[in-house]
Design a protein around this motif. Structure first.
Motif, mmCIF file in Angstrom:
data_model
loop_
_atom_site.group_PDB
_atom_site.id
_atom_site.type_symbol
_atom_site.label_atom_id
_atom_site.label_comp_id
_atom_site.label_asym_id
_atom_site.label_seq_id
_atom_site.Cartn_x
_atom_site.Cartn_y
_atom_site.Cartn_z
ATOM 1 N N ALA A 1 0.837 -1.208 0.000
ATOM 2 C CA ALA A 1 0.000 0.000 0.000
ATOM 3 C C ALA A 1 0.872 1.259 0.000
ATOM 4 N N LEU A 2 1.974 1.238 0.761
ATOM 5 C CA LEU A 2 2.891 2.376 0.755
ATOM 6 C C LEU A 2 3.459 2.602 -0.647
ATOM 7 N N ALA A 3 3.835 1.517 -1.308
ATOM 8 C CA ALA A 3 4.377 1.648 -2.663
ATOM 9 C C ALA A 3 3.341 2.242 -3.606
ATOM 10 N N ARG A 4 2.096 1.782 -3.506
ATOM 11 C CA ARG A 4 1.036 2.319 -4.379
ATOM 12 C C ARG A 4 0.817 3.805 -4.129
ATOM 13 N N ALA A 5 0.759 4.183 -2.849
ATOM 14 C CA ALA A 5 0.543 5.596 -2.515
ATOM 15 C C ALA A 5 1.689 6.457 -3.036
ATOM 16 N N TYR A 6 2.910 5.973 -2.854
ATOM 17 C CA TYR A 6 4.059 6.729 -3.341
ATOM 18 C C TYR A 6 4.017 6.890 -4.860
ATOM 19 N N ASN A 7 3.693 5.834 -5.564
ATOM 20 C CA ASN A 7 3.669 5.899 -7.027
ATOM 21 C C ASN A 7 2.577 6.837 -7.532
ATOM 22 N N ASN A 8 1.429 6.837 -6.881
ATOM 23 C CA ASN A 8 0.366 7.779 -7.258
ATOM 24 C C ASN A 8 0.853 9.220 -7.095
ATOM 25 N N TRP A 9 1.513 9.471 -5.969
ATOM 26 C CA TRP A 9 2.004 10.821 -5.698
ATOM 27 C C TRP A 9 3.075 11.229 -6.705
ATOM 28 N N THR A 10 3.999 10.318 -7.011
ATOM 29 C CA THR A 10 5.082 10.652 -7.933
ATOM 30 C C THR A 10 4.557 10.872 -9.342
ATOM 31 N N HIS A 11 3.560 10.100 -9.735
ATOM 32 C CA HIS A 11 2.936 10.327 -11.038
ATOM 33 C C HIS A 11 2.400 11.746 -11.126
ATOM 34 N N ASP A 12 1.715 12.204 -10.080
ATOM 35 C CA ASP A 12 1.184 13.567 -10.070
ATOM 36 C C ASP A 12 2.312 14.600 -10.075
ATOM 37 N N TYR A 13 3.397 14.301 -9.371
ATOM 38 C CA TYR A 13 4.553 15.198 -9.318
ATOM 39 C C TYR A 13 5.132 15.393 -10.728
ATOM 40 N N CYS A 14 5.354 14.301 -11.430
ATOM 41 C CA CYS A 14 5.965 14.374 -12.760
ATOM 42 C C CYS A 14 5.013 14.925 -13.812
ATOM 43 N N ALA A 15 3.710 14.889 -13.521
ATOM 44 C CA ALA A 15 2.725 15.411 -14.472
ATOM 45 C C ALA A 15 2.867 16.916 -14.673
ATOM 46 N N VAL B 1 4.597 -7.601 -8.570
ATOM 47 C CA VAL B 1 4.303 -7.815 -9.986
ATOM 48 C C VAL B 1 3.124 -6.949 -10.422
ATOM 49 N N ALA B 2 2.060 -6.962 -9.630
ATOM 50 C CA ALA B 2 0.867 -6.195 -9.967
ATOM 51 C C ALA B 2 1.163 -4.695 -9.978
ATOM 52 N N GLU B 3 1.973 -4.230 -9.012
ATOM 53 C CA GLU B 3 2.269 -2.806 -8.945
ATOM 54 C C GLU B 3 3.195 -2.372 -10.073
ATOM 55 N N ALA B 4 4.143 -3.220 -10.441
ATOM 56 C CA ALA B 4 5.002 -2.901 -11.587
ATOM 57 C C ALA B 4 4.164 -2.740 -12.847
ATOM 58 N N ARG B 5 3.214 -3.638 -13.030
ATOM 59 C CA ARG B 5 2.339 -3.573 -14.212
ATOM 60 C C ARG B 5 1.511 -2.290 -14.198
ATOM 61 N N ARG B 6 0.945 -1.942 -13.039
ATOM 62 C CA ARG B 6 0.131 -0.724 -12.941
ATOM 63 C C ARG B 6 0.979 0.517 -13.195
ATOM 64 N N VAL C 1 8.865 4.827 -16.387
ATOM 65 C CA VAL C 1 9.850 4.415 -17.377
ATOM 66 C C VAL C 1 10.825 3.387 -16.814
ATOM 67 N N ALA C 2 10.671 3.044 -15.544
ATOM 68 C CA ALA C 2 11.526 2.041 -14.907
ATOM 69 C C ALA C 2 10.835 1.571 -13.639
ATOM 70 N N ILE C 3 11.324 0.459 -13.103
ATOM 71 C CA ILE C 3 10.883 -0.041 -11.809
ATOM 72 C C ILE C 3 12.094 -0.050 -10.883
ATOM 73 N N ILE C 4 11.908 0.440 -9.659
ATOM 74 C CA ILE C 4 12.999 0.491 -8.696
ATOM 75 C C ILE C 4 13.153 -0.872 -8.027
ATOM 76 N N GLY C 5 14.367 -1.391 -8.041
ATOM 77 C CA GLY C 5 14.674 -2.638 -7.362
ATOM 78 C C GLY C 5 15.474 -2.384 -6.099
ATOM 79 N N THR C 6 15.138 -3.087 -5.027
ATOM 80 C CA THR C 6 15.915 -3.020 -3.788
ATOM 81 C C THR C 6 17.094 -3.980 -3.908
ATOM 82 N N PRO C 7 18.334 -3.490 -3.875
ATOM 83 C CA PRO C 7 19.465 -4.408 -4.048
ATOM 84 C C PRO C 7 19.674 -5.344 -2.873
ATOM 85 N N ASN C 8 19.312 -4.894 -1.667
ATOM 86 C CA ASN C 8 19.471 -5.735 -0.481
ATOM 87 C C ASN C 8 18.471 -6.879 -0.481
#
Length: 382
Positions: free
Chosen positions: A114-128, A149-154, A162-169
């Protein structure tokens, strides 16, 4: 020559995660609380607080734009002005808090998603605010791979990431080349975007290269020096020697904000160890690990990283991008591009690193004319 920052940091306005941050965090503590979990592990270390405050003070003194941007909450308009000051046409935004709030193994998986979804919604609006210049990398929570997987697709199909962030750890002991992660790599490959691995200095993940130094004298500079390069080395090893890129030849990978001067040696080391110990291992490779990197991967060098020049000369410039790391206090703003252009690289290599490689990595077309504008006189004043 156009300039495309392959991994620009993004400071979210204070109100975005206000419910999860301790009062006066920049003065008294470093970090936040998420579901009662402290992030980072060193959040109450007096040494880290003092050194972070001193670094911030020095960085903010370099240019008056920092005060302007902070007063505006580091909003999109202030970021675009910073790009104009540097001469950056396009930036791919890798959010800071969006990664940090997920950096705890004990987060409930549904809450992390849910945190990831909220962040992505906010960042989309930021870049808009200027979608031609501001691109974003979508965040996924590695606590639950089906949700990731579902969030990457959305992010890609609905929000235009234009990319998906991966956690290296590793998260909860789960490594990038473990079988459980396969659906995520398959989906990102299908979507046709890269995965950008980006460490964070504020983490409570148990498996973190810098965490062993917490509580010891001078741990902050030691941990900061070690963490990002070592975590990226591990991620490169998982994706190459671990067989991920063998199974996913169309998956592009970027390894960001961990410097680049070590890459030539690390690829040699991976090849050497595979030659010695690879035969008989569980997963077969048809190429040496270094060849998967050269076929599918990119690494970001710091704008002022003189030791990276020799690595570029040995490997060729095709594998490198550059990041400004604005507005982080350890970045080089407002002179990141000036310092990069001062490196002893020829014009063809500069062009590749500043634009061609980033554009190929993120599949971004070159604009017909420069997008960066002349910085306003007040912003450009020294």
């Amino acid at each position: 020559m156009g300039a495309l920052s392959g991994g620009t940091a993004q400071s979210e306005p204070a109100h975005f995660f206000a419910a999860h941050r301790r009062p006066e965090e920049e003065i008294k503590v470093v970090g936040m609380e998420v579901q009662g979990l402290a992030i980072p592990a060193h959040g109450r270390s007096s040494g880290a607080i003092t050194s972070s405050r001193e670094l911030r003070r020095r960085s903010r003194a370099r240019h008056p734009h920092f005060e302007v941007a902070q007063a505006q909450g580091f909003d999109a308009a202030s970021t675009l002005t910073a790009m104009d000051i540097e001469g950056i046409d396009v930036a791919v935004m890798y959010g800071t808090r969006g990664r940090q709030v997920l950096s705890h193994d004990n987060l409930p998986p549904d809450y992390a998603a849910a945190l990831a979804r909220a962040y992505n919604n906010w960042t989309h609006d930021y870049c808009a605010h200027h979608p031609m210049r501001l691109k974003f990398a979508g965040q996924v929570a590695m606590h639950d791979i089906p949700s990731a997987v579902a969030e990457a697709r959305r992010c890609v199909t609905e929000l235009g990431a234009v990319a998906i962030i991966g956690t290296p750890n590793p998260v909860n002991g789960q490594h990038l080349h473990d079988e459980v992660c396969e659906p995520l790599w398959a989906e990102i490959e299908r979507l046709g975007v890269p995965v950008g691995f980006h460490p964070t200095g504020e983490t409570s993940l148990r498996d973190d290269a810098g965490r062993r130094y917490v509580g010891h004298a001078n741990f902050h500079p030691i941990a900061h020096a070690i963490r990002n390069p070592v975590e990226l080395m591990g991620a490169i090893a998982s994706m190459t020697t671990g067989g991920v890129l063998e199974r996913h030849p169309g998956l592009r990978c970027a390894f960001l904000e961990g410097t680049a001067g070590w890459l030539y040696w690390w690829l040699w080391r991976l090849d050497d160890q595979w030659e010695k110990f690879g035969p008989g291992c569980e997963r077969r490779l048809t190429l040496p690990p270094s060849e998967y990197f050269k076929r599918q991967c990119y690494l970001a060098l710091d704008a002022d990283e003189e030791p990276a020049v020799g690595v570029v000369e040995k490997l060729g410039a095709d594998y490198f991008v550059v990041s400004t790391d604005y507005p982080h206090p350890d970045g080089a703003f407002p002179e990141a591009m000036k310092e990069f252009l001062a490196l002893s690289l020829d014009d063809a290599d500069r062009r590749k690193i500043l634009w061609d490689n980033c554009a190929r990595l993120y599949d971004i077309p070159k604009p017909v004319a420069p997008l960066a504008r002349a910085a306003p006189a007040a912003a450009a004043a020294q």
